[in-house]
Every structure is written in structure tokens, then in C-alpha cells.
Write a protein that holds these residues in place. Structure first.
Motif, mmCIF file in Angstrom:
data_model
loop_
_atom_site.group_PDB
_atom_site.id
_atom_site.type_symbol
_atom_site.label_atom_id
_atom_site.label_comp_id
_atom_site.label_asym_id
_atom_site.label_seq_id
_atom_site.Cartn_x
_atom_site.Cartn_y
_atom_site.Cartn_z
ATOM 1 N N VAL A 82 -33.476 134.466 44.433
ATOM 2 C CA VAL A 82 -33.313 135.455 45.499
ATOM 3 C C VAL A 82 -33.945 134.951 46.791
ATOM 4 C CG1 VAL A 82 -33.999 137.757 46.282
ATOM 5 C CG2 VAL A 82 -33.109 137.449 43.974
ATOM 6 N N LEU A 83 -35.119 134.356 46.695
ATOM 7 C CA LEU A 83 -35.785 133.820 47.886
ATOM 8 C C LEU A 83 -34.983 132.670 48.495
ATOM 9 C CD1 LEU A 83 -39.517 133.848 46.691
ATOM 10 C CD2 LEU A 83 -38.405 135.439 48.273
ATOM 11 N N LEU A 93 -32.018 134.218 50.379
ATOM 12 C CA LEU A 93 -32.437 134.810 51.652
ATOM 13 C C LEU A 93 -32.624 133.731 52.712
ATOM 14 C CD1 LEU A 93 -34.977 137.518 50.441
ATOM 15 C CD2 LEU A 93 -32.765 137.935 51.519
ATOM 16 N N GLU A 94 -33.183 132.592 52.309
ATOM 17 C CA GLU A 94 -33.359 131.481 53.252
ATOM 18 C C GLU A 94 -32.011 130.933 53.702
ATOM 19 O OE1 GLU A 94 -35.591 127.114 53.540
ATOM 20 O OE2 GLU A 94 -35.695 128.320 51.709
ATOM 21 N N ILE A 95 -31.055 130.839 52.770
ATOM 22 C CA ILE A 95 -29.730 130.315 53.101
ATOM 23 C C ILE A 95 -29.036 131.180 54.145
ATOM 24 C CG2 ILE A 95 -27.392 130.001 52.168
ATOM 25 C CD1 ILE A 95 -28.705 129.001 49.576
ATOM 26 N N GLY A 105 -34.350 142.768 47.354
ATOM 27 C CA GLY A 105 -34.519 141.837 46.246
ATOM 28 C C GLY A 105 -33.784 142.294 44.999
ATOM 29 N N GLU A 106 -33.823 143.585 44.730
ATOM 30 C CA GLU A 106 -33.128 144.129 43.564
ATOM 31 C C GLU A 106 -31.617 144.053 43.733
ATOM 32 O OE1 GLU A 106 -36.426 147.556 42.351
ATOM 33 O OE2 GLU A 106 -34.858 148.011 43.817
ATOM 34 N N ILE A 107 -31.137 144.282 44.953
ATOM 35 C CA ILE A 107 -29.699 144.239 45.227
ATOM 36 C C ILE A 107 -29.141 142.839 44.972
ATOM 37 C CG2 ILE A 107 -27.991 144.332 47.092
ATOM 38 C CD1 ILE A 107 -29.644 146.640 48.293
ATOM 39 N N ILE A 108 -29.831 141.832 45.481
ATOM 40 C CA ILE A 108 -29.348 140.460 45.329
ATOM 41 C C ILE A 108 -29.486 139.989 43.879
ATOM 42 C CG2 ILE A 108 -29.683 138.069 46.083
ATOM 43 C CD1 ILE A 108 -30.680 139.184 48.765
ATOM 44 N N GLU A 109 -30.528 140.447 43.208
ATOM 45 C CA GLU A 109 -30.797 140.008 41.831
ATOM 46 C C GLU A 109 -29.895 140.705 40.813
ATOM 47 O OE1 GLU A 109 -34.588 139.702 38.707
ATOM 48 O OE2 GLU A 109 -34.824 140.717 40.640
ATOM 49 N N PRO A 164 -35.942 136.554 56.355
ATOM 50 C CA PRO A 164 -37.301 136.215 55.911
ATOM 51 C C PRO A 164 -37.546 136.601 54.453
ATOM 52 C CG PRO A 164 -37.328 138.158 57.319
ATOM 53 C CD PRO A 164 -35.933 137.612 57.374
ATOM 54 N N ALA A 165 -38.509 135.943 53.837
ATOM 55 C CA ALA A 165 -38.797 136.166 52.419
ATOM 56 C C ALA A 165 -39.266 137.582 52.135
ATOM 57 C CB ALA A 165 -39.842 135.155 51.942
#
Length: 318
Positions: A133-134, A137-139, A111-115, A143-144
Motif C-alpha cells: 500500500v505504501l 501511494l508513492e507511485i 490504507g484499508e481501501i487500497i488493501e 504521502p505515506a
């Protein structure tokens, strides 16, 4: 302007020698390359290891500073931007690296990496960024609960999906994909390529796709650029080049691709020797020591790029 334009791009690295460590030569990793990619298209870049493919991708994005040349992204000259202006412009262009493990910080959660990019560019509030971010991840098909896990807890294919999510987080228009499937199993490669193609359609992305795999290039690319020792040998539409290659080097690369059908017979072209030292390339055409079609002029004169049968080729045969 709805295109990415590269004009005579060069990237030279100095070679030092002697007690005083003076410059005694140059490695011409990228040596005067020009091409265009229209918005929404994919340009595949192929060639043997050490031919300058990755340096080309990095120089276009100014991850390494070009020695000469110009790069235009939809009308904006990237090579003329100041560091502060370039920082703002980086939202429009991203890169996906070859090794998904080494390109992810092992001490940061997914989550931190993507954000991270959203934070750097001050996009949205904390809660908005977490929702984003969620969605990402879905795209990419993860999983969340991935947001709370570390990169080492994922497989190679899943880590590459994380890299893709990070790359599209800032909603870029142009992505350089530097051999993003070379370290993955074949079945996983197919899934990642399918994801690239879906994102291209959904987000209107433009790709510079670097790969050794010509079968993969056939599937994903609209155009192909064949490189050898920092220069363009052949450039044109994918179906034209892969079905009817003109340059002897392109023919050798295609002949080495294994056929899916066992009864398919293809004449294999075996090249002599290895790729020459880029710090001291051969005179004339750099490929002539290995070329099965070499002529005397190839030893002394480098062939200019010519328009032949709807594509560009650099060879004295034409």
C-alpha cells in the motif's frame, strides 16, 4: 494472444409497461460493437451522453452481464467464464470510475481501501500488504500518512489518485477508465493524465479510455471509437480520425472542440435537436434526424460498417 477482442457485444435493458408490467421494448445501450486493442495500446471511446460508452466498459468487464457477444482478454473468453473463475480472473482487469468520491467508501481509511483487493484475493501477509500500500501511494504521488486518513480529507484530484492506486494494486493488465478526469479542474486533469501515461509505460497497461474531451483523447489514445446510440459510427487511428473525420457525427463532435489558439478558426457544425430516446431510436440510420448530410436512404436503411481510408465508418456517404 496479445490483444483484447470484443465481438458483436450487445447489452439490452427491458422497458416495462402496462398494469402487468410486461416487456414492451428494449433499450439497446450497446448494440453489436466489435473492436480490438493490442497489448499496451489505448482505445479512446467518445460520444455524447447517453450513447452507451459507460455501459460498454462495464459490459466488457462483466460488471453488467452482456446480452450477446464475446469478449476475449489475451486469449481467454471472459463471457464464457463461470462466476468463480471470473472472480479469480478479475485481478487482470480493473475499472476507474468517473466520480472519485462516490466510488470510495467514506467509512474506510485510504490504507484499508487500497488493501481491500489484496485481502480479497489473499495476496501476501498483513505486513506485506501494508508495504505494498505504501509503495502504491508513492507511485501515484500521495504521502505515506494518507493511509490513516479518510476520503473526505482529500481533494478531487487526490481522491482520483487513490482510485488509481486501488486499481493497480492487483497488478492488472487491462483498465477501463470511465471519464476519470471529467470532474476535475483543468490543471489537475493534466496531472492525472500524465500519471495514466506514466503507469502505461511503467506497468505495460492497456486502457479503454472513455471521455467527452477530444483534446484529451488526442493526447492519450492510439485509436478512437466514436459511438452513437449504442453503435459504432467511426473507428480508427486517433490522428486519422481527428485530423480527417469521415462521419458527419464525428465532424460535429470535433467542430465543437474549442481551439487553444485564439486566431484558429473552425467551422462550427450545429446539430439539430437532442440525442433520440434509446428505447425508440429513429428508423434507418439513427443519426439521420440530426445529420446535415442526410439522404433519403438514411431514413430507411442502417449503413453497414465499411473500410474507408484505413478506418471503419458506418455512413451511406461512403
Amino acid at each position: 494472444m496479445n490483444e483484447i477482442r470484443v465481438e458483436t457485444l450487445k447489452k439490452y435493458y427491458p422497458v416495462y409497461g402496462g398494469i402487468l408490467r410486461r416487456i414492451k421494448g428494449w433499450v439497446k445501450a450497446v448494440d453489436g460493437i466489435s473492436f480490438r486493442i493490442r497489448k499496451g495500446e489505448v482505445l479512446g471511446v467518445v460520444g455524447e451522453s447517453g450513447c452507451g460508452k459507460s455501459t460498454l466498459g462495464r459490459a466488457i468487464l462483466r460488471l453488467v452481464e452482456p446480452t450477446e457477444g464475446k469478449v476475449f482478454l489475451y486469449g481467454t473468453e471472459l463471457t464464457a467464464l463461470s462466476p468463480s473463475d471470473l472472480r479469480k480472473f478479475r485481478r487482470k482487469m480493473q475499472i476507474i470510475f468517473q466520480d472519485p468520491f462516490s466510488s470510495l467508501n467514506p467509512r474506510m481509511k485510504v490504507g484499508e481501501i487500497i488493501e481491500e483487493g489484496l485481502k480479497i484475493h489473499r495476496i501476501g501477509t498483513s505486513s506485506e500488504r501494508k508495504r505494498k500500500v505504501l509503495e502504491l501511494l508513492e507511485i501515484v504521488g500521495l504521502p505515506a500518512d494518507s493511509v490513516k486518513r479518510y476520503p473526505h480529507e482529500f481533494s478531487g484530484g487526490q481522491r482520483q489518485r487513490i482510485c488509481i492506486a486501488r486499481a493497480i494494486a492487483l497488478e492488472p493488465e487491462f483498465i477501463v477508465a470511465d471519464e476519470p478526469t471529467s470532474s476535475l479542474d483543468l490543471s489537475v486533469q493534466a496531472q492525472i493524465i500524465k500519471l495514466f501515461m506514466e503507469l502505461r509505460e511503467k506497468l505495460g497497461l492497456t486502457y479503454l479510455f472513455i471521455s467527452h474531451d477530444l483534446n484529451l483523447i488526442r493526447v492519450i489514445s492510439d485509436f478512437v471509437l466514436v459511438m452513437y446510440l449504442g453503435r459504432v459510427f467511426e473507428y480508427g487511428r486517433t490522428e486519422d480520425i481527428l485530423e480527417n473525420p469521415l462521419h458527419p457525427y464525428t465532424k460535429a463532435l470535433i467542430s465543437a472542440v474549442p481551439g487553444i489558439e485564439p486566431e484558429t478558426k473552425r467551422k462550427r457544425i450545429i446539430l439539430e435537436g437532442d440525442v433520440p430516446d434509446p428505447a425508440s431510436p429513429p428508423s434507418g440510420c439513427h443519426f439521420h434526424p440530426r445529420c446535415p448530410s442526410r439522404m433519403e436512404i438514411c431514413r430507411t436503411s442502417y449503413p453497414p460498417l465499411k473500410e474507408v481510408n484505413g478506418r471503419t465508418v458506418a455512413c451511406h456517404l461512403y
